[in-house]
Design an enzyme around this catalytic site. Structure first.
Site, PDB file in Angstrom:
ATOM      1  N   ARG A  78       0.837  -1.199   0.000  1.00  0.00           N
ATOM      2  CA  ARG A  78       0.000   0.000   0.000  1.00  0.00           C
ATOM      3  C   ARG A  78       0.871   1.247   0.000  1.00  0.00           C
ATOM      4  NH1 ARG A  78      -4.880  -1.699   4.239  1.00  0.00           N
ATOM      5  NH2 ARG A  78      -5.307  -3.724   3.251  1.00  0.00           N
ATOM      6  N   SER A 113     -10.653  -5.194  10.036  1.00  0.00           N
ATOM      7  CA  SER A 113     -11.821  -4.500   9.504  1.00  0.00           C
ATOM      8  C   SER A 113     -12.628  -5.537   8.730  1.00  0.00           C
ATOM      9  CB  SER A 113     -11.387  -3.356   8.584  1.00  0.00           C
ATOM     10  OG  SER A 113     -12.485  -2.584   8.184  1.00  0.00           O
ATOM     11  N   ARG A 131       0.734  -5.837  12.892  1.00  0.00           N
ATOM     12  CA  ARG A 131       0.000  -5.172  13.975  1.00  0.00           C
ATOM     13  C   ARG A 131      -0.221  -6.115  15.160  1.00  0.00           C
ATOM     14  NH1 ARG A 131      -4.054  -0.374  12.186  1.00  0.00           N
ATOM     15  NH2 ARG A 131      -2.608   0.677  10.770  1.00  0.00           N
TER      16      ARG A 131
END
Length: 428
Positions: free
Chosen positions: A260, A350, A388
């Protein structure tokens, strides 16, 4: 992508109300574009009919006259021009639709940012006090498991190098997640390409709107994009297919690197490994009948939460407001992990219900038992990102003696439970 007639004909007031919460849907422009395309297609049909009638008339009455021949030549030229106009207006409508995001469900709260997110529940142990807690980048350096200077020398900012016990922890997490999802949650593991075509990126909604956030390659005349998430290839495994409703739901998972550009990150969380240009993630994708999408969404959230509970991490689940939804989502739960080193919760997963939005773009349809055909629903979620999760384990597991204690569930995968300063490890 939307069906333009559904947006314009089926409850336009409701559509306007829902779309207004995202500040993006211009129904007037859509109506004009659809009208131009419809008019252009009608003109092509009219001219072709006249050309056919002219040609048939000449055949019935003997050799065509010079006047008939000239009229036929004129009509052929007019048909070609009308077809070109129809293609242009059709592409204009498609381009407009491709830039329109999904419409939020009624149950999604109003709001434009994470500040309006609604907390649903908390899980795991109570969040540890952030007083005196160290940031994961500092812990990674003292434990000799993260080497940010090496990453900077190799690739520049926003890359990471893990070494020793850190690299082993990353591999262990990916294996742990995949074993859990394939053995306990029923997902089929895939190994997929990390480079995909423009059509594939368009199918899941990354293109055309977010091209600046993607890494692109060009070799000769061949264009490919590095995937930002395994959602892209996993969902597009079914692109262009008509599936039997009796085979639904499909449940896919894959471990891939994700790339990204983070063009819109604006400097947030640039320290450490929370926001990188390249990271690894285990992704979940489910494909189901549209009426089952909400139940499938809740199931996927449970699958992601199971990872966190087994890792003994403190977290919370929030429902995102309409203005903070991803482009393809109509409803999203964010799962946020507690990071005492920054005294805040940060997104670690998410999970999104995209409804039929992606399926229309990628042409994924199902045949129902009564023979009807229609788009499926697609859902996706992280379970979980490796980097993460490492950050959360380091910060929540830090001990007064400078070591980090890892959860018992990982011990069979790592071969150790404690990381000591200097990179040494211990089984307890």
């Amino acid at each position: 992508m939307h069906d333009p007639r559904e947006l314009l004909d089926d409850g336009p007031a409701a559509v306007r109300r829902l779309a207004r919460r995202r500040h993006v849907l211009d129904l007037e422009a859509l109506s004009e574009a659809l009208s131009r395309r419809t008019g252009a297609q009608a003109e092509v049909t009219r001219l072709r009919t006249e050309l056919n009638r002219t040609s048939r008339g000449g055949a019935r009455s003997g050799p065509p006259s010079e006047e008939a021949k000239e009229r036929a030549r004129t009509l052929r030229a007019e048909v070609q021009r009308a077809e070109a106009t129809a293609r242009t207006t059709g592409q204009d409508l498609t381009d407009l639709l491709l830039g329109m995001p999904n419409i939020p469900l009624d149950t999604v709260p109003d709001g434009d940012s994470e500040k309006e997110a609604v907390e649903i529940r908390r899980g795991g142990p109570p969040p540890r006090d952030s007083a005196g807690a160290r940031h994961h980048s500092d812990l990674g350096e003292s434990l000799a498991v993260l080497d940010s200077p090496a990453a900077a020398r190799l690739s520049g900012a926003r890359f990471s190098v893990a070494r020793g016990a850190g690299a082993r922890l990353e591999r262990a997490l990916a294996d742990f997640f995949l074993d859990l999802h394939t053995r306990e949650h029923g997902y089929t593991e895939h190994s997929v390409p990390f480079l995909v075509s423009r059509d594939t990126m368009t199918g899941t909604g990354q293109l055309p709107k977010f091209e600046e956030d993607l890494f692109r390659t060009q070799v000769g005349d061949r264009e490919l994009f590095l995937i930002p998430t395994a959602e892209v290839p996993l969902t597009n495994l079914l692109a262009g297919q008509l599936v039997d409703a009796r085979e639904l739901p499909y449940a896919f998972t894959a471990r891939t690197p994700c790339f990204r550009a983070e063009a819109g990150a604006y400097g947030r969380d640039t320290r450490g490994i929370l926001r990188l240009h390249q990271f690894e993630k285990v992704e979940l994708v489910r494909v189901c009948a549209p009426e089952d999408a909400q139940a499938e969404l809740e199931l996927m959230v449970e699958h992601a939460e199971t990872c966190l509970r087994l890792l003994e991490l403190s977290y919370r689940v929030v429902l995102l407001p309409a203005g903070d939804l991803g482009f393809s989502a109509r409803m999203t739960y964010d799962i946020e992990v507690w990071l005492p080193g920054i005294d805040a919760y940060r997104e670690i997963s998410s999970v999104s219900d995209c409804g039929t939005f992606q399926a229309r773009r990628a042409d994924i349809r199902h045949r129902t038992p009564d023979g009807r055909k229609g788009p499926v629903a697609t859902l996706n979620g992280s379970a979980l990102p490796v980097g993460r999760t490492v950050a959360a384990l380091l910060e929540q597991g830090q001990q007064p003696d400078g070591s980090v204690l890892l959860p018992r569930a990982l011990a069979p995968y790592t071969g150790f439970r404690r990381i000591l300063p200097g990179g040494r490890t211990s089984p307890d």
